[in-house]
Design a protein around this motif. Structure first.
Motif, PDB file in Angstrom:
ATOM      1  N   UNK A 203      71.772  83.179  -6.819  1.00  0.00           N
ATOM      2  CA  UNK A 203      73.170  82.682  -7.162  1.00  0.00           C
ATOM      3  C   UNK A 203      73.227  81.038  -6.708  1.00  0.00           C
ATOM      4  N   UNK A 204      73.125  80.317  -7.198  1.00  0.00           N
ATOM      5  CA  UNK A 204      73.113  78.987  -6.993  1.00  0.00           C
ATOM      6  C   UNK A 204      74.301  78.001  -7.250  1.00  0.00           C
ATOM      7  N   UNK A 205      75.204  78.749  -7.530  1.00  0.00           N
ATOM      8  CA  UNK A 205      76.637  78.179  -8.065  1.00  0.00           C
ATOM      9  C   UNK A 205      76.731  78.094  -9.779  1.00  0.00           C
ATOM     10  N   UNK A 206      77.909  77.722 -10.014  1.00  0.00           N
ATOM     11  CA  UNK A 206      78.219  77.924 -11.445  1.00  0.00           C
ATOM     12  C   UNK A 206      78.143  76.380 -11.918  1.00  0.00           C
ATOM     13  N   UNK A 207      77.625  76.115 -12.944  1.00  0.00           N
ATOM     14  CA  UNK A 207      77.755  74.426 -13.683  1.00  0.00           C
ATOM     15  C   UNK A 207      77.416  74.702 -15.067  1.00  0.00           C
ATOM     16  N   UNK A 208      77.731  73.598 -15.835  1.00  0.00           N
ATOM     17  CA  UNK A 208      77.161  73.378 -17.146  1.00  0.00           C
ATOM     18  C   UNK A 208      75.735  73.340 -17.153  1.00  0.00           C
ATOM     19  N   UNK A 209      74.759  73.969 -17.653  1.00  0.00           N
ATOM     20  CA  UNK A 209      73.372  73.805 -17.921  1.00  0.00           C
ATOM     21  C   UNK A 209      73.027  73.097 -19.323  1.00  0.00           C
ATOM     22  N   UNK A 210      72.284  71.981 -19.322  1.00  0.00           N
ATOM     23  CA  UNK A 210      71.760  71.422 -20.422  1.00  0.00           C
ATOM     24  C   UNK A 210      70.942  72.295 -21.066  1.00  0.00           C
ATOM     25  N   UNK A 211      71.103  72.419 -22.314  1.00  0.00           N
ATOM     26  CA  UNK A 211      70.207  73.631 -23.067  1.00  0.00           C
ATOM     27  C   UNK A 211      68.917  73.384 -23.275  1.00  0.00           C
ATOM     28  N   UNK A 212      68.486  72.095 -23.269  1.00  0.00           N
ATOM     29  CA  UNK A 212      67.090  71.843 -23.416  1.00  0.00           C
ATOM     30  C   UNK A 212      66.153  72.079 -22.089  1.00  0.00           C
ATOM     31  N   UNK A 213      66.962  72.276 -20.938  1.00  0.00           N
ATOM     32  CA  UNK A 213      66.541  72.744 -19.474  1.00  0.00           C
ATOM     33  C   UNK A 213      66.094  74.323 -19.601  1.00  0.00           C
ATOM     34  N   UNK A 279      74.025  68.963 -10.107  1.00  0.00           N
ATOM     35  CA  UNK A 279      74.475  70.391  -9.723  1.00  0.00           C
ATOM     36  C   UNK A 279      74.327  71.305 -10.761  1.00  0.00           C
ATOM     37  N   UNK A 280      72.968  71.325 -11.394  1.00  0.00           N
ATOM     38  CA  UNK A 280      72.612  72.412 -12.195  1.00  0.00           C
ATOM     39  C   UNK A 280      72.013  73.393 -11.409  1.00  0.00           C
ATOM     40  N   UNK A 281      72.547  74.840 -11.520  1.00  0.00           N
ATOM     41  CA  UNK A 281      71.818  75.881 -10.590  1.00  0.00           C
ATOM     42  C   UNK A 281      70.282  75.767 -10.607  1.00  0.00           C
ATOM     43  N   UNK A 282      69.646  75.940  -9.546  1.00  0.00           N
ATOM     44  CA  UNK A 282      68.108  75.985  -9.559  1.00  0.00           C
ATOM     45  C   UNK A 282      67.521  77.209 -10.371  1.00  0.00           C
ATOM     46  N   UNK A 283      68.156  78.511 -10.168  1.00  0.00           N
ATOM     47  CA  UNK A 283      68.024  79.446 -10.823  1.00  0.00           C
ATOM     48  C   UNK A 283      67.973  79.558 -12.318  1.00  0.00           C
ATOM     49  N   UNK A 284      68.604  78.433 -12.874  1.00  0.00           N
ATOM     50  CA  UNK A 284      68.487  78.316 -14.385  1.00  0.00           C
ATOM     51  C   UNK A 284      67.400  77.359 -14.832  1.00  0.00           C
ATOM     52  N   UNK A 285      66.889  76.453 -13.972  1.00  0.00           N
ATOM     53  CA  UNK A 285      65.776  75.535 -14.374  1.00  0.00           C
ATOM     54  C   UNK A 285      64.462  76.201 -13.968  1.00  0.00           C
ATOM     55  N   UNK A 286      64.419  76.660 -12.607  1.00  0.00           N
ATOM     56  CA  UNK A 286      62.958  77.290 -12.032  1.00  0.00           C
ATOM     57  C   UNK A 286      62.126  78.014 -13.080  1.00  0.00           C
ATOM     58  N   UNK A 287      62.816  79.002 -14.007  1.00  0.00           N
ATOM     59  CA  UNK A 287      61.861  79.806 -15.031  1.00  0.00           C
ATOM     60  C   UNK A 287      61.045  78.758 -15.904  1.00  0.00           C
ATOM     61  N   UNK A 288      61.500  77.780 -15.872  1.00  0.00           N
ATOM     62  CA  UNK A 288      60.554  76.659 -16.887  1.00  0.00           C
ATOM     63  C   UNK A 288      59.692  75.877 -16.111  1.00  0.00           C
ATOM     64  N   UNK A 289      59.807  75.865 -14.649  1.00  0.00           N
ATOM     65  CA  UNK A 289      59.039  74.847 -14.008  1.00  0.00           C
ATOM     66  C   UNK A 289      57.670  75.487 -13.683  1.00  0.00           C
ATOM     67  N   UNK A 290      56.894  74.357 -13.294  1.00  0.00           N
ATOM     68  CA  UNK A 290      55.442  74.709 -12.704  1.00  0.00           C
ATOM     69  C   UNK A 290      55.383  74.531 -11.124  1.00  0.00           C
ATOM     70  N   UNK A 291      56.032  73.621 -10.770  1.00  0.00           N
ATOM     71  CA  UNK A 291      56.135  73.493  -9.177  1.00  0.00           C
ATOM     72  C   UNK A 291      57.542  72.938  -8.802  1.00  0.00           C
TER      73      UNK A 291
END
Length: 390
Positions: A203-213, A279-291
């Protein structure tokens, strides 16, 4: 049950508690969070009411004072923890003044506290309730020596022993009846009495997440972050941003830098190809990241481990160095203390994170270990049994 939670005065310490709080509420329990004004926005943002305590105590000023003391002590980790204990004792006095009357009136059945919240054992004793400690990462308090985490009472500051005496409480080397630990044994720094393993749920907080991420990237994506507190506490020099960006320029990758809004000023000179998001939660971005390249904060490290993403941590203080060394020992990433970092070391670490099959496999193994631990919901169901007789 009625559960009173006492988080420490930083959003990054409160956020690991949120999945457990949700589990309590989903099981039908009543929860109250007592917290300083500095984190009330984080509590409300997680969907919970908050009871403010210790409004007059300026924790930010104490953090700055501790930073000066640590500089004077030459980055001695024991000096850091001594300074922390003194300031946290002052915080405990302010919190107890407000939280003890709350506990006496409301009579919670259980108190859950951050290990740095030294008022928690006093509040629990005044409520006649057991205390459960929830770790946010590796138990560095036990490693360096801290009240309630195995440190002999005779070694406590006199002011903390006096505070217990004022409330008629018997100080104990081990404050908690149980310690909830989201680290796997390989990530933990030592043995913990009454350890209760619990799965890490990000849980890394709540914020608006850009859809393309949220979509699979067209090329490899690398996330860079220095968290929400490091730069304000240690200065921008505590994170070698130029070396990181120069190293990433050697690869055909998409670079995403996530910062707190107040840190946007430090990104003005970055290459235009670097995408900066606030302030985009890391949990939302990391599944699409390689590192991921990060500052060593426990939230960043544990969230990356949860998703099986290879890591490069660039660590500035003894506490984060200690638990990121444990991450590196699993083979799932590299930890470089900033004091010894060179452009060559940073480039080599980023190369391994992006190209090493062995590191990616190790990150997957650590991810599986973390997923095998009981969920917060399962822990909530077992807590009454675990706490019998406490």
């Amino acid at each position: 049950m009625r559960i009173l939670l006492l988080p420490f005065s930083a959003p990054s310490h409160y956020m690991p508690m949120v999945p457990l709080i949700w589990a309590f509420r989903a099981a039908g329990h009543t929860v109250r969070v007592a917290a300083q004004p500095s984190i009330t926005a984080a509590v409300v943002g997680s969907g919970l009411p908050v009871v403010p305590v210790a409004a007059s105590y300026d924790m930010a000023a104490e953090v700055r004072r501790n930073r000066r003391l640590l500089d004077e002590a030459g980055s001695d980790p024991m000096a850091m923890f001594r300074a922390m204990t003194e300031s946290h004792t002052a915080l405990a006095r302010a919190v107890a003044a407000d939280a003890v009357p709350l506990a006496r009136d409301w009579r919670p059945d259980l108190v859950v506290g951050d290990p740095l919240m030294l008022a928690a054992p006093i509040v629990a004793a005044q409520a006649g309730a057991p205390l459960v400690t929830q770790l946010w990462g590796a138990d560095i308090m036990r490693m360096f020596g801290y009240p309630g985490a195995g440190q002999p009472v005779d070694d406590w500051p006199e002011s903390l022993r006096a505070l217990h005496a004022e409330y008629g409480c018997d100080p104990k080397p081990e404050s908690a009846a149980a310690t909830l630990d989201a680290c796997t044994p390989r990530l933990q720094v030592g043995e913990i009495p009454s350890r209760v393993p619990m799965r890490f749920v990000p849980y890394n907080g709540a914020n608006v997440v850009p859809p393309d991420l949220l979509s699979p990237p067209r090329k490899r994506r690398v996330l860079v972050t220095w968290g929400s507190m490091l730069v304000r506490r240690e200065g921008i020099g505590s994170f070698p941003l130029t070396d990181v960006m120069d190293s990433l320029a050697d690869f055909d990758v998409e670079v995403v830098l996530t910062v707190a809004g107040r840190d946007r000023e430090f990104t003005e000179s970055l290459p235009s190809a670097v995408r900066v998001v606030e302030s985009v939660p890391l949990n939302e971005i990391l599944p699409t990241c390689h590192a991921i390249v990060h500052h060593g904060g426990s939230g960043s490290m544990m969230t990356a481990a949860h998703h099986g993403v290879p890591q490069v941590s660039l660590t500035a203080t003894p506490d984060v160095i200690a638990y990121c060394d444990r991450m590196a020992a699993t083979g799932s990433g590299t930890n470089i203390p900033v004091a010894t970092a060179t452009p060559g070391l940073v480039r080599s670490a980023i190369t391994d994170a992006l190209t090493s099959d062995k590191m990616r496999e190790a990150a997957g193994e650590l991810q599986a270990e973390m997923a095998a631990q009981p969920t917060p919901a399962e822990v909530v169901d077992r807590l009454p049994e675990l706490l019998q007789g406490s």
